[in-house]
Design a protein around this motif. Structure first.
Motif, PDB file in Angstrom:
ATOM      1  N   LEU A   1      -9.156   2.557  -6.454  1.00 13.57           N
ATOM      2  CA  LEU A   1      -8.598   1.492  -5.941  1.00 13.57           C
ATOM      3  C   LEU A   1      -8.566   0.683  -7.101  1.00 13.57           C
ATOM      4  O   LEU A   1      -7.666  -0.348  -7.017  1.00 13.57           O
ATOM      5  CB  LEU A   1      -9.136   1.182  -4.752  1.00 13.57           C
TER       6      LEU A   1
ATOM      7  N   LEU B   1      -4.930   1.037  -7.272  1.00 12.08           N
ATOM      8  CA  LEU B   1      -3.869  -0.276  -6.928  1.00 12.08           C
ATOM      9  C   LEU B   1      -4.097  -1.368  -7.697  1.00 12.08           C
ATOM     10  O   LEU B   1      -2.886  -1.810  -7.553  1.00 12.08           O
ATOM     11  CB  LEU B   1      -4.740  -0.178  -5.161  1.00 12.08           C
TER      12      LEU B   1
ATOM     13  N   ALA C   1     -13.731   6.552  -4.874  1.00 11.28           N
ATOM     14  CA  ALA C   1     -12.503   6.407  -4.094  1.00 11.28           C
ATOM     15  C   ALA C   1     -11.980   4.612  -4.681  1.00 11.28           C
ATOM     16  O   ALA C   1     -11.086   4.640  -4.608  1.00 11.28           O
ATOM     17  CB  ALA C   1     -12.788   6.209  -2.694  1.00 11.28           C
ATOM     18  N   LEU C   2     -13.754   3.904  -4.867  1.00  7.47           N
ATOM     19  CA  LEU C   2     -13.859   3.216  -5.106  1.00  7.47           C
ATOM     20  C   LEU C   2     -13.424   2.382  -6.312  1.00  7.47           C
ATOM     21  O   LEU C   2     -12.159   1.732  -6.657  1.00  7.47           O
ATOM     22  CB  LEU C   2     -15.074   2.107  -5.278  1.00  7.47           C
TER      23      LEU C   2
ATOM     24  N   GLU D   1      -9.688   9.767  -7.186  1.00 11.14           N
ATOM     25  CA  GLU D   1      -9.518   8.924  -7.712  1.00 11.14           C
ATOM     26  C   GLU D   1      -7.673   8.391  -7.103  1.00 11.14           C
ATOM     27  O   GLU D   1      -7.262   6.923  -6.604  1.00 11.14           O
ATOM     28  CB  GLU D   1      -9.514   7.953  -9.158  1.00 11.14           C
TER      29      GLU D   1
ATOM     30  N   GLY E   1      -3.886   3.670  -1.594  1.00 11.63           N
ATOM     31  CA  GLY E   1      -4.502   2.130  -1.469  1.00 11.63           C
ATOM     32  C   GLY E   1      -2.909   1.694  -1.609  1.00 11.63           C
ATOM     33  O   GLY E   1      -2.483   0.434  -0.481  1.00 11.63           O
ATOM     34  N   CYS E   2      -2.561   2.374  -2.719  1.00 11.77           N
ATOM     35  CA  CYS E   2      -1.500   1.923  -2.363  1.00 11.77           C
ATOM     36  C   CYS E   2       0.187   1.459  -1.030  1.00 11.77           C
ATOM     37  O   CYS E   2       1.122   1.212  -1.028  1.00 11.77           O
ATOM     38  CB  CYS E   2      -0.171   2.132  -3.450  1.00 11.77           C
TER      39      CYS E   2
ATOM     40  N   ALA F   1      -7.075   8.606  -3.762  1.00  9.05           N
ATOM     41  CA  ALA F   1      -7.357   6.838  -3.171  1.00  9.05           C
ATOM     42  C   ALA F   1      -6.698   5.988  -3.306  1.00  9.05           C
ATOM     43  O   ALA F   1      -6.349   5.438  -2.723  1.00  9.05           O
ATOM     44  CB  ALA F   1      -8.910   7.053  -3.335  1.00  9.05           C
ATOM     45  N   GLY F   2      -5.915   5.756  -4.363  1.00  6.38           N
ATOM     46  CA  GLY F   2      -5.144   4.850  -4.923  1.00  6.38           C
ATOM     47  C   GLY F   2      -4.377   5.170  -4.706  1.00  6.38           C
ATOM     48  O   GLY F   2      -3.497   3.665  -4.360  1.00  6.38           O
TER      49      GLY F   2
END
Length: 322
Positions: free
Chosen positions: A104, A108, A100-101, A213, A220-221, A216-217
């Motif tokens: 992002l 993102l 996830a990190l 990924e 975030g967006c 998650a990205g």
């Protein structure tokens, strides 16, 4: 830009082995599969700048990025489960947090900011500014204790010199400085995400990692889009057919095909070699921007493009000798 999964590592010791392993001369030979994956990333990602520019003509930037990455991530996750079984998607909390990190940072921070910037600057210029990514990667490698060869430093210097020539038309004041700075921030985020992906406990399957990924990205967006109020006044009927087609191409080719090729490369090839896509993508993007959107193609772009390609050749040849 679009993005990676990583060197998979169940613990820090395994991660260290994964990072150091490419130093084995036998493993550093560049195979045909690596060249094929590099070609996909070079060409397909070069065309994504054009696609992004067309999408944001009628669709809010972070809304489009959210749709792109969530849809692509869900499709990729479904394909992984279908081909390798649902257990391929099984991850620990630490692996999920790492994925996830990285998502992002890459999608993102890296890609999302590029999408935002392309609402105010040409697609070709956005791609040209991305060429600073390998410079950040070399800095990060040096800071981590690695010692890139002199050829790598020279290749980065040559690439940046080409970048300077390529961006001369944008220094006349015709381009908004805010858009330029936004892309520069995006390059830093992308570089940190790519570099971190090989040092975090990622999911064992690189394609499963890519799926997490992207989701998650994309989430975030979506949150950033809500925070910016992009949903206010946005009507689906106002999105043009060519924006929908461009978005579909970004999902299928830019995210699914090229993203997973990049993920596999991060898992297989030296990071400094993988980062050379940032030198080739601008050449592809500038040519497509000129041909399709009528963006200016001048002698600085032709000369700068040749210098950029020379920098790529120098870095690749250096990696092959090490």
């Amino acid at each position: 830009m679009t993005s990676p999964a990583a060197e998979s590592a169940p613990d820090n010791r395994a991660s260290s082995r994964a990072v150091s392993a490419p130093r084995d001369p036998a493993r550093r030979r560049i195979s045909g599969a690596v060249w094929a994956a590099l070609a996909i990333v070079y060409v397909v990602w070069g065309s994504t700048y054009l696609g992004i520019r067309i999408v944001v003509e009628t669709m809010p930037p972070f809304v489009s990025a959210a749709v792109r990455f969530v849809v692509a991530g869900l499709i990729l996750g479904a394909l992984v489960a279908w081909r390798r079984g649902p257990t391929a998607l099984k991850v620990t909390r630490k692996q999920l947090a790492s994925a996830a990190l990285v998502g992002l940072l890459l999608l993102l921070g890296g890609n999302g900011l590029v999408v935002l910037a392309e609402t105010s600057i040409p697609s070709g210029l956005a791609a040209l500014l991305i060429a600073v990514v390998p410079a950040w990667v070399v800095v990060l490698r040096r800071a981590s204790g690695e010692r890139p060869g002199l050829g790598a430093y020279a290749g980065v210097a040559l690439g940046l010199a080409g970048l300077a020539v390529l961006t001369l038309p944008g220094l006349s004041g015709e381009v908004r400085i805010a858009g330029v700075l936004t892309v520069i921030v995006a390059t830093v985020m992308w570089s940190v995400g790519s570099f971190s992906s090989s040092r975090l406990p990622m999911p064992a399957d690189p394609f499963a990692a890519s799926a997490y990924e992207m989701v998650a990205g994309g989430i975030g967006c979506a949150l950033v889009a809500l925070g910016r109020g992009e949903h206010r006044g946005f009507v689906l009927a106002d999105v043009s057919p060519r924006s929908w087609v461009a978005l579909a191409c970004l999902v299928l080719f830019g995210s699914l095909l090229a993203f997973t090729a990049y993920a596999w490369l991060l898992h297989t090839a030296p990071l400094s070699l993988v980062a050379t896509y940032a030198y080739v993508n601008p050449v592809v993007a500038v040519l497509l921007g000129a041909l399709v959107l009528g963006e200016q193609l001048s002698w600085p772009i032709a000369v700068g493009g040749a210098v950029v390609v020379a920098g790529v050749c120098l870095i690749v040849s250096t990696e092959r000798r090490r």
